[in-house]
Design an enzyme around this catalytic site. Structure first.
Site, mmCIF file in Angstrom:
data_model
loop_
_atom_site.group_PDB
_atom_site.id
_atom_site.type_symbol
_atom_site.label_atom_id
_atom_site.label_comp_id
_atom_site.label_asym_id
_atom_site.label_seq_id
_atom_site.Cartn_x
_atom_site.Cartn_y
_atom_site.Cartn_z
ATOM 1 N N SER A 133 0.834 -1.203 0.000
ATOM 2 C CA SER A 133 0.000 0.000 0.000
ATOM 3 C C SER A 133 0.872 1.258 0.000
ATOM 4 O O SER A 133 1.665 1.453 -0.907
ATOM 5 C CB SER A 133 -0.952 -0.049 1.196
ATOM 6 O OG SER A 133 -2.036 0.825 1.028
ATOM 7 N N ASP A 140 -5.731 -3.539 -2.500
ATOM 8 C CA ASP A 140 -4.750 -3.261 -1.451
ATOM 9 C C ASP A 140 -4.168 -4.532 -0.834
ATOM 10 O O ASP A 140 -4.893 -5.371 -0.299
ATOM 11 C CB ASP A 140 -5.440 -2.426 -0.364
ATOM 12 C CG ASP A 140 -4.453 -1.720 0.544
ATOM 13 O OD1 ASP A 140 -3.501 -2.375 1.007
ATOM 14 O OD2 ASP A 140 -4.635 -0.516 0.794
#
Length: 301
Positions: A45, A179
């Site tokens: 991320s 993610d």
């Protein structure tokens, strides 16, 4: 303790939204103290963005300048409603967000973010990075974690930071990638599987209880759910590497506090310099300090 300039080591950077600006501060401090650069960078991320750009050749000073002087998240969102402020903006945003969620797989396509990452990375592929780089994402079609290690670095970073509901998943053939923190917010195993024994992890997702008053929006509640999930998953880990835990009062949405968050990372390394220096050093004293710190990590705030 004498620093080993030829040390082969891996750096693993966690996700954490705006708190990931602390990664830049830690890289600044490492550079100032003369620590050798990593031989492998792994990120998730926000950690994938900072780590990927660093691996592509952006120095920490350049990352700092961009974060402080040029970065404005709303500039890189493709919905026009994000450009409005005040009551009108609230009304327009609400309508647009509800419309997007009803007709698209996310509030924002992520196209502007990807273009930014392509420009900053020089459109490098994994084979062209200055430092070898890996990041993770989650394929929500097959329901499994994916390690990204080939092709466009920008697209890989874009996949790893695709927070569900906010950014549309990145489509790669039949895969829908989101993610990487959904599966593993600190994927140390990627460095271990690459053969590294000396691994330094930076965890900006330091878990702590929060006041109910801080959970004011759906996005804040959703991110908190992920934080709790990450915390539970980490409690099952048996072998923990040398880890720098970055605390403080910043939230994953504190993008306006970039300067303070970067300084937090720098200050942490300075205040715990002996422990961090031991990671990069050889000899009995360094070994003893590393063994101590492996038990508790380096923590602040």
């Amino acid at each position: 303790m004498r620093i080993n300039p030829n040390l082969k080591w891996a750096l693993v950077l966690s996700g954490g939204g705006a708190r990931g600006f602390a990664h830049i501060g830690i890289l600044n401090a490492f550079s100032a103290l003369g620590f050798p650069p990593p031989s492998l960078v792994v990120g998730t991320s926000m950690g994938a963005i900072v780590g990927g750009l660093y691996a592509c050749g952006m120095e920490s000073a350049e990352l700092t300048r961009f974060a402080l002087e040029e970065f404005n998240l709303r500039k890189y969102l493709d919905g026009f409603a994000y450009k409005f402020d005040g009551p009108l903006g609230t009304v327009v945003q609400t309508g647009q967000i509800l419309g997007n969620l009803a007709t698209r797989p996310g509030m924002d396509s992520g196209e502007r973010i990807q273009k930014l990452l392509e420009d900053l990375s020089g459109k490098k592929t994994f084979e062209e990075t200055r430092i070898p780089f890996r990041c993770n994402a989650v394929d929500i079609v097959e329901g499994r974690e994916v390690v990204l290690s080939s092709g466009s670095v920008a697209r890989a970073m874009r996949a790893s930071m695709a927070f569900p509901g906010f950014f549309e998943p990145l489509r790669e053939g039949d895969r829908f990638l989101v993610d990487g923190g959904l599966a593993n917010n600190l994927p140390v195993y990627i460095a271990r599987e690459a053969g590294y024994k000396r691994i330094l992890a930076v965890d900006v997702g330091d878990f702590r209880a929060r006041s109910a008053q801080t959970l004011r929006t759906g996005m804040e509640v959703l991110f908190r759910v992920f934080e709790v999930t990450f915390h539970i998953l980490k409690q099952t880990e048996k072998k923990v590497p040398f880890t720098i835990h970055v605390g403080g009062t910043a939230t994953p949405f504190s993008f306006s506090r970039a300067a303070a968050i970067i300084q937090c990372g720098e200050r942490l390394v300075r205040e715990q310099e002996r422990a961090v220096r031991a990671f990069f050093s050889s000899g009995p004293e360094a070994f003893f300090v590393r063994r101590q710190q492996r038990e508790r990590g380096v923590r602040m705030g």
